[in-house]
Structures are given as structure tokens and as C-alpha cells.
Design a protein around this motif. Sequence first.
Motif, PDB file in Angstrom:
ATOM      1  N   GLY A 162     -33.131   5.765  -2.567  1.00  0.00           N
ATOM      2  CA  GLY A 162     -31.834   5.108  -2.453  1.00  0.00           C
ATOM      3  C   GLY A 162     -31.884   3.998  -1.427  1.00  0.00           C
ATOM      4  N   ARG A 163     -30.724   3.402  -1.170  1.00  0.00           N
ATOM      5  CA  ARG A 163     -30.686   2.300  -0.204  1.00  0.00           C
ATOM      6  C   ARG A 163     -30.116   2.739   1.141  1.00  0.00           C
ATOM      7  N   GLY A 164     -29.852   4.050   1.296  1.00  0.00           N
ATOM      8  CA  GLY A 164     -29.222   4.527   2.523  1.00  0.00           C
ATOM      9  C   GLY A 164     -30.037   4.260   3.765  1.00  0.00           C
ATOM     10  N   THR A 165     -31.378   4.442   3.660  1.00  0.00           N
ATOM     11  CA  THR A 165     -32.218   4.219   4.832  1.00  0.00           C
ATOM     12  C   THR A 165     -32.172   2.770   5.267  1.00  0.00           C
ATOM     13  N   ALA A 166     -32.166   1.839   4.302  1.00  0.00           N
ATOM     14  CA  ALA A 166     -32.065   0.412   4.650  1.00  0.00           C
ATOM     15  C   ALA A 166     -30.748   0.120   5.366  1.00  0.00           C
ATOM     16  N   ASN A 167     -29.675   0.759   4.926  1.00  0.00           N
ATOM     17  CA  ASN A 167     -28.392   0.596   5.615  1.00  0.00           C
ATOM     18  C   ASN A 167     -28.490   1.043   7.063  1.00  0.00           C
ATOM     19  N   LEU A 168     -29.140   2.196   7.268  1.00  0.00           N
ATOM     20  CA  LEU A 168     -29.243   2.728   8.621  1.00  0.00           C
ATOM     21  C   LEU A 168     -30.113   1.847   9.508  1.00  0.00           C
ATOM     22  N   VAL A 169     -31.203   1.310   8.941  1.00  0.00           N
ATOM     23  CA  VAL A 169     -32.052   0.396   9.712  1.00  0.00           C
ATOM     24  C   VAL A 169     -31.225  -0.769  10.238  1.00  0.00           C
ATOM     25  N   ALA A 170     -30.364  -1.326   9.378  1.00  0.00           N
ATOM     26  CA  ALA A 170     -29.515  -2.449   9.791  1.00  0.00           C
ATOM     27  C   ALA A 170     -28.510  -2.023  10.849  1.00  0.00           C
ATOM     28  N   ARG A 171     -27.907  -0.854  10.674  1.00  0.00           N
ATOM     29  CA  ARG A 171     -26.934  -0.353  11.651  1.00  0.00           C
ATOM     30  C   ARG A 171     -27.575  -0.190  13.034  1.00  0.00           C
ATOM     31  N   VAL A 172     -28.709   0.451  13.045  1.00  0.00           N
ATOM     32  CA  VAL A 172     -29.372   0.745  14.326  1.00  0.00           C
ATOM     33  C   VAL A 172     -29.867  -0.552  14.969  1.00  0.00           C
ATOM     34  N   ALA A 173     -30.478  -1.430  14.179  1.00  0.00           N
ATOM     35  CA  ALA A 173     -30.997  -2.680  14.730  1.00  0.00           C
ATOM     36  C   ALA A 173     -29.886  -3.551  15.282  1.00  0.00           C
ATOM     37  N   ALA A 174     -28.682  -3.483  14.689  1.00  0.00           N
ATOM     38  CA  ALA A 174     -27.568  -4.314  15.153  1.00  0.00           C
ATOM     39  C   ALA A 174     -27.161  -3.981  16.572  1.00  0.00           C
ATOM     40  N   THR A 175     -27.487  -2.764  17.022  1.00  0.00           N
ATOM     41  CA  THR A 175     -27.138  -2.380  18.383  1.00  0.00           C
ATOM     42  C   THR A 175     -28.340  -2.248  19.293  1.00  0.00           C
ATOM     43  N   GLY A 176     -29.488  -2.775  18.869  1.00  0.00           N
ATOM     44  CA  GLY A 176     -30.642  -2.851  19.748  1.00  0.00           C
ATOM     45  C   GLY A 176     -31.652  -1.750  19.595  1.00  0.00           C
ATOM     46  N   GLY A 177     -31.483  -0.877  18.609  1.00  0.00           N
ATOM     47  CA  GLY A 177     -32.420   0.223  18.445  1.00  0.00           C
ATOM     48  C   GLY A 177     -33.411  -0.027  17.333  1.00  0.00           C
ATOM     49  N   GLU A 178     -34.169   1.007  16.989  1.00  0.00           N
ATOM     50  CA  GLU A 178     -35.184   0.909  15.950  1.00  0.00           C
ATOM     51  C   GLU A 178     -35.231   2.210  15.183  1.00  0.00           C
TER      52      GLU A 178
END
Length: 554
Positions: free
Chosen positions: A505-521
Motif C-alpha cells: 500500500g501507500r501508507g508507509t510513503a505517507n508516514l515517511v512524508a509525515r515524519v520527514a516534515a518534522t525533522g525525523g526519519e
Amino acid sequence: MLIVLLVLVGVAFDPLHPIPGLPLAVVLAVQALHCLTPWRNRWTLAVQVVLLPWAGPAAAGPVAASSLLLLRGWPRWCLFAGVVAAAALLVPATPFDIGLALLNALCQGLVLFGVTRLRDTRAAVDSVRAELVARAVSDERSRAERDLDDAIGVGLSQIIAHATRRNLAEIVRISRETAALARAIPERATPAAAQEDLMPRLALPILAVVHGGYLVLSLIYVGGRPAPSLIATGILGLQFYHSLPRPPGELPRRAPWTTAALVALTVATLFYPGQPYPQLAGFLAGTFLLFGRAWWPAAAAAVGLLCAILAARGYPIGENLYWGFNAVAIAVMVYGLATQTRLVFEAHQTRLALAGIAVARERRRISHDVHDLLGQGLSAITVRAELACRLSAPDAVDEQIAEITSIAGHQLRALRAITLDEESDLSLDAEITSARSILEAAGIEVTVRRAPVNEGRRDRLLAIVLREAVTNVLRHSAATCCLIEITGDGLQVRNDGAGGLRGKGRGTANLVARVAATGGELTTAGHGGTYELRVLYPAVLDGDPDGVEPVPRA
């Protein structure tokens, strides 16, 4: 404001009478207030109307513009027509002088009104841009709410209804269909509904009427002779084409050819046998002004060429000066009206572009939230319904049905929160409890290791990550055990059974974007049938995994 001021000077100043009489000076001073400041009222318009007979035909254009600026509805056009008609009574009764007075009053009134109102409208567009963008986002949320209610809300309501009737097979079917719909919510925004347009409807008509008025005046001046009439029509037509709105810095299509034709026609009218019509040179100068600052020397050269040709043809200095300034005034008026029209179109297009970007971003947020926040709940409903189908003890079945009803109700509330962009009541503690419950219900052994983390936004983001990770375990693996570990360095979810992957699915890609937007990985890895999702997120957890420097708080 500079454009309005230049146009006002071009309309008002007469080189043959550089010092206006007192009535005309008062009319022009009041007109400056009307055009350059918000200080406008009907009393100042009344002063202009009363002074018009003493101010002369030069005042007719400003008074006509004021009537359009200060009045509304049909009275504005009645007074405008009356002032234009009155201009004919203030000049000697010769056909050309009457036509000149009428058309000057008409065109100058429209030009002053146009550049002033376009300036006001552009400022209004800029000032309410944020409001218009917010309205576009609000409309997108309303559309998304309807779409989500049709796609997901109805399914959740049906699940609750079937739970009361203990219809487990239907719950399994509907929960799977609804989960598929949630994963298929598009990120791309739907076309926005038409919104109120702040572009003045009169912008292009005013531009056309002004050019048409000067064409009529030119035809009167040349006495309807075929060749000069065709030349004048070509000059005004080409100038109107050059004045149409276009992107900034972009010349009209085939500009070298159309400009060369305009130069040739302008020179032809100046050298034409008999009486030339020098005013048309102003439209050539106006075209050069519109092409950008690099062309402004060409505009000055066009006016200089006019004066040189008139001097060579024996025109007196005073008349030469008059026509030279008249060409400058025409050029400034054409430039001002066309430029303001273009600027308003640019502001309008910018507003639409910003609204489109905001709508697309909102649709993407809603799509991600639906996938990330609702996916696990729908999977949980499916797992519990399937489990209840295998149970024989009535009490155990009732327990699963109660859980299904509770989860479906919670999902409905979360669905409403998504479209309103409200913070849902996610917490890491609750999500860990839910994850343990749903995984164990699916027959997966769960181990939880947890260090304390900050509450609030940080806690909520990790809850979202954990929810999606558990959804992936349920949907994409045949796991028998799962480790959930939260430390000062981040979050880790590891499960076996990755060899039984049932799709991506695309859920992991969504989470990557969410986390990266706040400085994480966020990273994922699979090895030997084990799948691991890890969040290294010191900005969220206020940790320092390397132990070398302080980490700023988010």
C-alpha cells in the motif's frame, strides 16, 4: 498610484494653456482626490458638476470619470452620458471640435475610471487573497466530507447496524470493501467550484471602447478618406492587440512583425500628403511603453520622430509642442490602462493558482489522514468479525461484537475530525493498548517495550506511525509475533511472517512524508522473513541518539 497619477497628468495638462483657470484647477484637484485616495463622496462630485460650465471642455473627462467612480447602477451612466454630451456645448460648433470634445470626454472619463477602479480592485484582490484561499479550502473540505461519507461513513454505519443484528458475514464483507475505498481516496483535488470573481467585468470593454473612440475621432479628423482611414484603423487595431493582457515579461505573439507594421503605418500617416494626424504617434509610443523598460527609449524616439517630422513639414513651435505632448498623453493613457488591466489579471490568476495549491494540499492531507487514521480501525473490524465467526461461546462473540461497534463509532468520529482538520483524540498509550488487543485477536503474540515520551503532538505522531505499522502487520504479513519498542531514540515495530506478503500500500510513503516534515526519519527493512519499521526521531522525542549536541524542541 504612479500609473494613475501619470494618466491624470496626461489628461489634465495642456501645453498651450499650462496654467489652468481656477474652476478647472479645482475640478482637477478634486479629481486627484477621487483617483488617488479613498476620500470620495457625492458632495465633491456635485462641486465638479457645478464648476463644469466654467472649467471648460478639459474638465468633462475628469467629471465623467467621477460619475462612474462615485455613483452606482443606472444613475452613474446617465450622469456620465450627460457630462459627455455637455462637453459638446463647451466648444465652438464645428463638426471636428464637437467630435473631439465628445470623444475626449468619453475616452478620458473611461481611462481615468478604468485605471482607478482597476487599481482599487487589484488592491482588493491582494487584501482578500487569504480569505479566498480559505474559502477554496473550506469548499474542498465540504466536497471531501460528502465523498468520505459516501465512501466510508455509510460503510461504518452499516457495520454498526449489522453488529446489532449479529450479522458477522456482512460485517466482514463491508469492512473489507470500506477499507479498499479508504485506500483509494484520491490525493488529487477535484476541480474547484466557480467562485465569485473580483475581476471587473468592464476591464476589457473599457480598453476596447477607448481604442474605438480614438478610431472614430481619427476617422473624423481625416474626413473619411479611404487610405488615411485604413491607416488609422490599422494603427488602432494593432495597438489594441498589443494592449491585451499577457504574462509578465512576455511580448505579444509575432511582436516583431506587428510592431514593424505599426511603425510603418505611423510613419505613413505623418508623411501622408495633406493634413497628417499626429495624435496616432502616441499609440506607437504606448506600444513601446507596454513592451517593458528596455523599449522606453524607443517610445521617446517615436515622440521625437513625430516632432521632427512636424517641424520638417513647417508646423509652428506651439502646435508642434501641442501634438508632441498629446502623443505623450495618449501613450501614458494607453500604457496605464493596459498595464492596470494586466496587473489585475495577474492578481486574479495568482489568486486562482494559490487557491488551487491550497486545495490540492488539503486533499492530500485528507487522503493521508484517511489512510493513516482509518486503515487500522477497519482492519481491526475485519479481524474481530472473522474471529467472532470462529468462536462458539456466546459471551466471547458478544465481546467481539461490542468491540466492533465501539471501533466503528470511533472511526465515524475520526472521519468527521479529518474533514474539519481537527486533532483527533489519538494518544500513544491508547494506540499501544489498541495495537496489543487487535494483534492478539488476530492470533499474533505481542511484546511491548516502552520508555516514556512527551505527550501532545509528539505523542500523537508516534501514535499515527504505530497505527499504520499495525495495519501493515495485519494486511501485509502472516505474522505470529510482533515487537513494539519505544525508546528515547524513536519507535520500532518488528514482525515475522514477512514472507507471506499480500500486497503493498501507500501508507508507509505517507508516514515517511509525515515524519520527514518534522525533522525525523522513517525507514523499513526486511530480512529473513522479518520486517522492521523504525522511526529515528530525536526532534519528536527530545532525545540525542548520538550524544553530541542538544536537539531543538519541535
